[in-house]
Design an enzyme around this catalytic site. Structure first.
Site, mmCIF file in Angstrom:
data_model
loop_
_atom_site.group_PDB
_atom_site.id
_atom_site.type_symbol
_atom_site.label_atom_id
_atom_site.label_comp_id
_atom_site.label_asym_id
_atom_site.label_seq_id
_atom_site.Cartn_x
_atom_site.Cartn_y
_atom_site.Cartn_z
ATOM 1 N N GLU A 12 33.718 52.538 25.540
ATOM 2 C CA GLU A 12 35.159 52.295 25.374
ATOM 3 C C GLU A 12 35.897 53.558 25.764
ATOM 4 O OE1 GLU A 12 36.588 51.216 21.431
ATOM 5 O OE2 GLU A 12 38.424 50.465 22.347
ATOM 6 N N CYS A 54 38.612 47.890 20.776
ATOM 7 C CA CYS A 54 40.013 47.519 20.559
ATOM 8 C C CYS A 54 40.848 47.641 21.826
ATOM 9 C CB CYS A 54 40.626 48.374 19.462
ATOM 10 S SG CYS A 54 39.894 48.082 17.867
ATOM 11 N N ASN A 98 37.288 40.849 21.366
ATOM 12 C CA ASN A 98 36.556 41.931 20.713
ATOM 13 C C ASN A 98 36.284 41.544 19.269
ATOM 14 O OD1 ASN A 98 35.406 44.494 20.178
ATOM 15 N ND2 ASN A 98 37.370 45.239 19.452
ATOM 16 N N GLU A 99 36.853 42.224 18.304
ATOM 17 C CA GLU A 99 36.512 41.886 16.919
ATOM 18 C C GLU A 99 37.650 41.094 16.282
ATOM 19 O OE1 GLU A 99 35.592 45.821 15.301
ATOM 20 O OE2 GLU A 99 37.717 46.176 15.036
#
Ligand code: AHR
Length: 823
Positions: free
Chosen positions: A50, A246, A374-375
């Site tokens: 990331e 993120c 993503n999450e």
């Protein structure tokens, strides 16, 4: 060392003769070499990339110029004017008739009539690093109203102005054109600047000012820092997950990562600000997308890893703006996913495959995995996931889709996601994230033992052990290693795993711990890096059954210190007493007996006052972590503020403990909470409040794991709060069918050495020489640093004369990786 361990250590020394082994605990490890449990997932260990901590621009992406396209909010960030020998000039960032619509600003240098030298210079990220005799590839888009007699002089200069190397560009015309030059450095310098200079009068417009080392990884153009990629290649990763994290989600949808913005000519990739820039300052952290999806795919190919892109699913970060693309407007996002598959796998004459071919890669990249979101969490995610899933599977049924279970290791969103997967929501690979204390990792090595073998597979897509101080130390790495023995043992369910985040540039970080640290001149692995590398390099093809028998393991006690705490409240405490039956262990309110953390603690005349009414979590601790079965009694009085008081007990040397929270949640509830982890885990709660200016009697009685809490003699809670014990040794075993090697990974995360007795049971007989790689350090808090990058570093040795049964002493704080050849 505790007395019992001390005695057993002496015993072992006496038994073995002096200087042979010195180990205080004995553990037996039986490996059943004829009992393969399952094949080890060939994708098991990989990387999570990331752009956080300047991992891309200023990191992996080898571009040396910061703000090369003058598109930062502060457009001259990193640049300054040069006026030498009496020269005078003006510099300005303009947007008339720019290079292209995605790159709307450029720098205009206006040299006034003079004999001097004028220009601009850039300092890179923290000075530009050059090495003697290395070549640097310079390029720039330029146009000019005038051909300067000596052209544009491109110079690498040391901070004191000495010329380190130079080249010239001439013939700059009136329309935008890219010019390039090669500069050879005459000396080493890590603090150089790049200067672009003219003499004479006139205007020159500059954009996309770029400087790359010629020596990038595999000498790829628009390439990556060779030393950083080498660290990745050395890990032999099976996959690389990109671009995050993120960052995929963005702070808002405008900031979200959209892969189509990141391909094609780098000069046409539109800059985006980086959501890790920090919220309250002008962003100095941008994504140039120079390292874009093409470069990610190429990196994967160059290190032999499967590409695992994660795409935005029509939601921005739910911790921030939480914007949603309405379901009826989701099509472009879904189309992005379909087009990405064509970009990676389509023929060179397909619409998107042609773009890949135009970038120099007509062959497909063979994409097999794709992450949707993503999450993310909650039903809003699943509504969107469903649309993506159907569209991708309809067109590309072979693509394995990665879905998410939210941001945590457990809890409401995690349960909601897994509940759905168990009841019909299709899921092939579920991404789980956990950033938890080392203790959590040690206590959860069996996390996957009972996962449904026929259910969805798991991608442990982001994990790392987090100390409260967020240090990248050996004890955190060993907790991860212990946990990873559980991943090895369950790699029929956990098919992929990656530590996160991957990179941190020293002095440019937003997040720690991280796997690899670097600056402009050096790169080093943390202890966690070596754990990941060893697990990845020596995984074997088949998991073998193994059993650990710790004959001397002690029963773990529910023990710990005591503490006083308040939350946005000022309060006074007195008559604190800790007693074990009739024996008073502690009854002091002397400042020297207390360890004050946050807050304003004042000890006076047998009482103690926390005066700071604003502080959230003012803490003061006392006592011995070994105390157990005690009764804590005290008096407390609220002076002012929002809540009541929090009384801590069973608190260990890190931040694990239990607390009786009186008048929490804005003075509406009492609760028992566990203090471990990023958020306090609530065990039980009930309505209740605390009055101002009234003395309360509080009593907490501990008997093993059983806890009774009384307020003014009335029982508020009585319950068991179990402690999760940790072991002395954690192990996994595997076999490499091709090389006929047995691997045993044994982790000793304790401060004492352990005598390990290994029994290899089965028909396989082993060679008498084995090798063992040991990762250890002088203490659990040992770290690698720029000054001591190999303080914690694996060391290989040979153990002679072994047979199917052998003994080995596991050093304190060690990961031990045995490679045993079969006869
Ligand atoms: O790894 C850092 C961040 O942690 C990732 O961006 C995010 O997915 C997680 O919360």
């Amino acid at each position: 060392m505790r007395m019992r361990n001390y005695l057993s250590a002496i015993l072992i020394v006496l038994m073995c003769g002096s200087g042979v082994v010195f180990a205080s605990a004995k553990v037996e490890l039986t490996v059943y070499t004829d009992e393969p449990v399952h094949a080890i997932s060939p994708m098991l260990y990989g990387l999570f990339f990331e752009d956080i901590n300047f991992a891309a621009d200023g990191g992996l992406y080898a571009e040396q110029i910061r703000n090369r396209s003058f598109e930062f909010e502060e457009p001259l960030f990193g640049w300054s004017k040069v006026e030498q020998k009496g020269g005078q000039a003006q510099i300005a960032v303009l947007n008339t008739d720019p290079l292209n619509a995605n790159n709307p600003h450029f720098l205009r240098l206006t040299a006034h009539e003079n004999q001097g030298v004028v220009g601009v210079k850039n300092t890179g990220y923290a000075g530009i690093t050059v090495k003697k005799e290395d070549h640097y590839l310079f390029s720039v888009y330029a146009r000019s109203d005038k051909e300067f007699e000596a052209g544009l002089l491109i110079r690498l200069e040391s901070s004191d102005g000495a010329v380190l190397g130079q080249s010239r560009i001439s013939g700059i015309g009136s329309i935008w054109k890219q010019y390039s030059a090669v500069i050879e450095a005459k000396a080493d310098d890590k603090d150089a600047v790049l200067a672009l200079l003219v003499n004479g009068q006139g205007c020159v417009d500059l954009d996309m000012v770029s400087l790359f080392p010629e020596d990038t990884w595999k000498n790829q153009p628009n390439g990556l820092r060779a030393d950083l990629v080498q660290m990745l290649a050395d890990m032999k990763p099976s996959f690389i997950r990109f671009p995050g994290g993120c960052i995929v989600e963005g702070k808002d949808l405008a900031n979200a990562y959209r892969w189509k913005d990141t391909i094609g000519d780098p000069a046409e990739r539109k800059l985006n600000w980086n959501r890790w820039a920090g919220w309250n300052k002008p962003p100095e952290y941008y994504q140039s997308y120079g390292l874009g999806f093409f470069e990610f795919f190429r990196l994967c190919e160059d290190v032999g890893a499967e590409p695992v892109p994660i795409l935005n699913c029509g939601m921005s970060c739910q911790y921030q703006d939480a914007q949603l693309v309405p379901l009826d407007k989701l099509k472009p996002y879904v189309q992005d996913a379909l087009d990405l598959i064509e970009y990676a796998n389509g023929s060179a004459d397909s619409t998107w495959g042609a773009k890949r071919a135009a970038a120099g890669h007509p062959e497909p990249f063979c994409l097999k995995y794709l992450g949707v979101g993503n999450e993310q969490w909650d039903n809003q995610y699943f509504e969107r996931y469903d649309i993506f899933y159907k569209a991708i599977k309809a067109k590309y049924p072979d693509i394995q889709i990665i879905t998410t279970s939210g941001p945590g290791s457990d809890g409401k969103w995690f349960d909601l996601a897994w509940g759905k997967f168990r009841t019909g929501t299709p899921a092939e690979i579920v991404d789980e994230h956990y950033y938890r204390p080392p203790q959590w990792f040690l206590q959860n090595t069996d996390r996957y033992d009972n996962y449904d073998r026929n259910g969805p597979k798991v991608f442990a897509g982001e994990f790392a052990a987090h100390h409260p101080n967020r240090k990248n130390d050996l004890s955190a790495a060993l907790a991860e290693a212990a946990f990873m023995t559980g991943l090895d043992r369950n790699s029929d369910v956990v098919v992929m795993a990656s530590y996160a985040p991957l990179f941190a540039r020293i002095d440019f970080t937003q997040w720690a711990p991280d796997l690899i640290w670097f600056d402009e001149t050096q790169v080093y692995g943390t202890p966690s890096y070596y754990v990941q590398k060893l697990f990845s390099n020596y995984r074997g093809t088949t998991c073998l059954k193994n059993e650990l028998n710790d004959t001397q393991n002690e029963t773990h006690k529910a023990s710990g210190r005591i503490g006083l705490c308040t939350w946005q409240t000022a309060a006074e405490f007195k008559d604190v007493k800790v007693a074990h039956a009739d024996n008073v262990l502690f009854s002091s309110l002397k400042p020297e007996d207390w360890q004050a953390g946050n807050g304003k603690w004042q000890f006076d005349n047998g009482s103690c006052v926390q005066q700071d009414e604003q502080m959230q979590g003012a803490v003061c601790l006392a006592g011995d972590p070994g105390w157990s079965d005690y009764t804590l009694s005290l008096k407390a009085r609220k002076i002012s503020g929002e809540e009541g008081f929090i009384i801590i007990f069973r608190r260990d040397t890190s931040d694990n403990g239990v607390q009786f929270n009186l008048g929490g949640w804005g003075n509406t509830k009492h609760a028992i909470q566990k203090t471990e982890g990023p958020g306090t885990v609530i065990v039980t709660e009930s309505p209740g409040s605390i009055e101002k200016d009234r003395w309360y009697d509080i009593q907490i009685a501990l008997e093993g794991e059983y806890i009774r809490c009384l307020l003014d003699g009335q029982q508020v809670f009585s319950l068991n709060v179990p402690i999760l014990s940790t072991d002395r040794v954690y192990a996994s075993s595997s076999r490499d069918e091709q090389t006929k090697t047995i691997y045993i990974k044994a982790v000793n995360p304790t401060a004492e050495s352990v005598a390990l007795q290994v029994h290899l049971k089965g028909k396989i007989q082993v060679e008498s020489n084995a090798s063992v790689i040991v990762l250890t350090g002088l203490a659990g808090d040992a770290e690698n640093t720029p000054e001591q990058p190999r303080n914690v570093y694996p060391a290989t040795s040979i153990i002679d004369g072994i047979a199917n049964d052998f003994d080995y002493v596991l050093k304190p704080y060690s990961l031990n990786l045995f490679q045993i050849k079969e006869k």
